[in-house]
Enzyme design. Structure first.
Site, PDB file in Angstrom:
ATOM      1  N   ASP A 101       0.837  -1.201   0.000  1.00 42.77           N
ATOM      2  CA  ASP A 101       0.000   0.000   0.000  1.00 42.77           C
ATOM      3  C   ASP A 101       0.877   1.258   0.000  1.00 42.77           C
ATOM      4  OD1 ASP A 101      -2.201  -1.637   0.203  1.00 42.77           O
ATOM      5  OD2 ASP A 101      -2.317  -1.460   2.391  1.00 42.77           O
TER       6      ASP A 101
HETATM    7  N1  URA Z   1      -1.236  -5.905   3.941  1.00 37.17           N
HETATM    8  C1  URA Z   1      -1.720  -4.655   3.945  1.00 37.17           C
HETATM    9  O1  URA Z   1      -2.753  -4.393   4.541  1.00 37.17           O
HETATM   10  N2  URA Z   1      -1.037  -3.711   3.276  1.00 37.17           N
HETATM   11  C2  URA Z   1       0.133  -3.939   2.627  1.00 37.17           C
HETATM   12  O2  URA Z   1       0.715  -3.026   2.049  1.00 37.17           O
HETATM   13  C3  URA Z   1       0.624  -5.251   2.633  1.00 37.17           C
HETATM   14  C4  URA Z   1      -0.070  -6.219   3.299  1.00 37.17           C
END
Ligand code: URA
Length: 230
Positions: A101
């Site tokens: 993310d």
């Molecule tokens: N899980 C999440 O919620 N975000 C990420 O970036 C990776 C795994």
């Protein structure tokens, strides 16, 4: 392999730029007689090719580890800064293997080896990924058990068994063997908590180690081999 393609792969020249460099006499192939031609065949493993006197190094595939900082998106193009802005342009075909993310930091593998990238992401081969998770409230022993066993995150199936341990610094180490959308955040939400900071520490056999935030490095031969065997 054609000489112009070789120049594309090693020096990132377009076909047109390669032809122009050859025409201008900037390219030489050791031992070849007469002027070089764009369509002449060379053996990437044996021939020594130079551009402006520099020996070009042929690498079929590239494997890079990026320490992704928060604020950039995991995409190959877009208006926001992307992870690719932080990666040296060693190949035209680089792509991130999986995604983190925008606000997540940590280890992101970047490669131009499409087959390996897809294999690493396939549900059949899912490799372990460990995250350092900071949470709004401390995770109780009962919640660690629930995270390990699998929780309902509003998908058709609950999450697969995972590893969940306190890291000794008041945070959680969570290792997942699958990769669903926002999975860590949704798992913590499922136990009534909230992620306040997320960092990926490992991806299969790869460890982020002390790679600086925003920095990118090539994998060692041993790391690339371990990844192929993962
Ligand atoms: N899980 C999440 O919620 N975000 C990420 O970036 C990776 C795994």
């Amino acid at each position: 392999m054609r000489l112009d393609k070789y120049l594309g792969d090693t020096a990132m020249l377009t076909r047109k730029e390669a032809a122009e460099a050859i025409r201008r006499g900037r390219v030489s192939v050791e031992g070849a007689k007469g002027p070089c031609k764009p369509n002449q065949n060379i053996d990437p493993d044996r021939d020594i090719v130079t551009l402006d006197g520099e020996i070009l190094k042929y690498q079929k595939y590239h494997y890079l580890m990026l320490h992704k900082p928060a604020g950039c998106i995991t995409a190959t193009e877009g208006s926001a800064p992307t992870v690719m802005d932080l990666v040296p342009k060693v190949s035209k075909n680089l792509f991130p293997v999986g995604r983190l993310d925008k606000d997540t930091e940590g280890l992101l593998l970047i490669t131009d080896d499409g087959a390996l990238g897809h294999q690493l992401l396939s549900p059949k081969h899912h490799v372990g990924k460990t995250y350092e998770v900071h949470t709004a409230v401390p995770v109780s022993e009962a919640d660690l058990e629930r995270l390990r066993a699998g929780v309902d995150i509003d998908d058709p199936e609950p999450t697969l068994p995972a590893e969940a341990e306190p890291d000794g610094d008041g945070h959680l180490l969570l290792t997942l063997y699958e990769g669903r959308y926002h999975q860590v955040k949704r798992m913590l939400m499922a136990v009534g908590n909230e992620v306040t900071y997320l960092k990926r520490l490992s991806f299969g056999p790869l460890q982020l180690g002390d790679l600086e935030k925003g920095a990118c490095r090539e994998l060692t031969e041993e790391e690339a081999e371990a990844l192929r065997n993962a």
